[in-house]
Design a protein around this motif. Sequence first.
Motif, short mmCIF file in Angstrom:
data_model
loop_
_atom_site.label_atom_id
_atom_site.label_comp_id
_atom_site.label_asym_id
_atom_site.label_seq_id
_atom_site.Cartn_x
_atom_site.Cartn_y
_atom_site.Cartn_z
N UNK A 21 92.29 9.98 12.49
CA UNK A 21 91.68 8.97 13.36
C UNK A 21 90.81 9.61 14.45
N UNK A 22 91.33 10.67 15.07
CA UNK A 22 90.57 11.34 16.12
C UNK A 22 89.30 11.98 15.55
N UNK A 23 89.42 12.56 14.36
CA UNK A 23 88.25 13.16 13.72
C UNK A 23 87.18 12.10 13.46
N UNK A 24 87.64 10.95 12.98
CA UNK A 24 86.73 9.85 12.71
C UNK A 24 86.01 9.46 14.01
N UNK A 25 86.76 9.35 15.10
CA UNK A 25 86.14 9.02 16.39
C UNK A 25 85.14 10.11 16.80
N UNK A 26 85.53 11.36 16.57
CA UNK A 26 84.64 12.47 16.93
C UNK A 26 83.33 12.37 16.17
N UNK A 27 83.42 12.11 14.86
CA UNK A 27 82.21 12.02 14.05
C UNK A 27 81.37 10.83 14.49
N UNK A 28 82.05 9.70 14.70
CA UNK A 28 81.33 8.47 15.03
C UNK A 28 80.66 8.52 16.39
N UNK A 40 76.06 10.67 18.37
CA UNK A 40 75.27 10.67 19.60
C UNK A 40 74.43 11.94 19.71
N UNK A 41 75.05 13.06 19.38
CA UNK A 41 74.32 14.33 19.46
C UNK A 41 73.16 14.33 18.46
N UNK A 42 73.42 13.79 17.25
CA UNK A 42 72.36 13.76 16.23
C UNK A 42 71.19 12.92 16.71
N UNK A 43 71.51 11.78 17.33
CA UNK A 43 70.45 10.89 17.79
C UNK A 43 69.70 11.50 18.97
N UNK A 44 70.42 12.29 19.78
CA UNK A 44 69.77 12.92 20.94
C UNK A 44 68.84 14.04 20.51
N UNK A 75 76.50 22.06 16.71
CA UNK A 75 77.68 22.61 17.38
C UNK A 75 78.88 21.67 17.17
N UNK A 76 78.65 20.39 17.35
CA UNK A 76 79.73 19.41 17.19
C UNK A 76 80.26 19.41 15.75
N UNK A 104 75.19 13.25 6.79
CA UNK A 104 75.50 12.49 8.01
C UNK A 104 74.38 12.65 9.03
N UNK A 105 73.94 13.90 9.27
CA UNK A 105 72.90 14.10 10.29
C UNK A 105 71.60 13.41 9.90
N UNK A 106 71.21 13.53 8.64
CA UNK A 106 69.97 12.86 8.22
C UNK A 106 70.07 11.36 8.40
N UNK A 107 71.22 10.81 8.02
CA UNK A 107 71.40 9.37 8.17
C UNK A 107 71.37 8.98 9.65
N UNK A 108 71.98 9.81 10.48
CA UNK A 108 72.02 9.51 11.92
C UNK A 108 70.60 9.50 12.48
N UNK A 109 69.82 10.49 12.04
CA UNK A 109 68.45 10.59 12.57
C UNK A 109 67.57 9.47 12.05
#
Lengths: 112, 112, 112, 112
Positions: free
Chosen positions: A74-81, A86-90, A97-98, D84-89
Amino acid sequence: MSNTTQDPVHEPDFAHESAGHGYITDKSKYLNRLKRIEGQARGVHKMIEDDKYCIDILTQISALTSALQVVAVGLLDDHLKHCVLNAARAGGDEADIKIKEATDAIARLVRS
Amino acid sequence: MSNTTQDPVHEPDFAHESAGHGYITDKSKYLNRLKRIEGQARGVHKMIEDDKYCIDILTQISALTSALQVVAVGLLDDHLKHCVLNAARAGGDEADIKIKEATDAIARLVRS
Amino acid sequence: MSNTTQDPVHEPDFAHESAGHGYITDKSKYLNRLKRIEGQARGVHKMIEDDKYCIDILTQISALTSALQVVAVGLLDDHLKHCVLNAARAGGDEADIKIKEATDAIARLVRS
Amino acid sequence: MSNTTQDPVHEPDFAHESAGHGYITDKSKYLNRLKRIEGQARGVHKMIEDDKYCIDILTQISALTSALQVVAVGLLDDHLKHCVLNAARAGGDEADIKIKEATDAIARLVRS
């Protein structure tokens, strides 16, 4: 381990996240689960103290381990989500790194 | 589960083993480990409450799972050394039953 | 590893077990399972070669790992039922050695 | 399982990625590992056939399981880094779907 959790890199350092990383979905669900896990650990302690049958203690330990794995996944899922997306979008290297951290955590879980 | 632990076959039925099966080698070692495991579970609860970094929480959960596995393997070793060997030396079908129980417990551990 | 398997202590040293340890119950069942596991490994190779979807490959790897665990738990059961019980009935320290080996193997499986 | 791998959503549907998803970093490394894993499975088959000592077979099975886990964690890492990263972007819901798939795969791996 405590030095890891105090790692300044991970410390919340700005206002709106004053509570910390704040990425955990449904925190009370996790807190309840951890309360139950603590109770299970206390139960295993009592079973050993009372010389309960070894196999019954092992059954409880398997249940405890499974409960921990549910929390971990569950925590991993939250981390990915949250952290990873967020890092990917930024943009930038933060997402890499994440993901590296997530993969290392997965490797430890799969092996533990 | 409770019905298993109350299984009359497993209940202590004589005087000073009144405390139970009494097959656990170095009980205080296990009790100390369980105390530590309880403390680790409490620590994970606190980390979630304080919104610590997900990956650091996962590291603690992996450590907790490993600690539980050490206890489980130790208890299995005690089970084999005492319950299984004693049953084998006594003759009869009891050893087969004990081994069946051990194998089922191992299967649960390997999968959990 | 090869030196372990050639360990003279483990070598069959009497006639009716000329094929080796001979303790494996229903050997053809294990051989069939291993054939299937080999086929599954070949299938994963093919999926990677054909750039199949990562998640589908992971599903196959989980199935393969589970199949291996079933074999491992079965072999452990045979080990306990034959090697350990026979050693226990024969008396002496041999049973302790067999149990130590079994416990070490269980620890490796639980962690692997 | 076969229906999953034939899921049209996952099928390659364009020219030279005709070979498929093409997200796997260093494919030859994986192919070599799978070749080795196949060889290990064949080795375990041979050990059972030759009635090798049970504990030695278990050691090989643990090694095989660990080798599979290394492959699985590597594939997950590739999945996160690419899909995942490509989809996020790219934005949209695709990233959530990819993460859900990844989390389910992690849950299966942790439990298998």
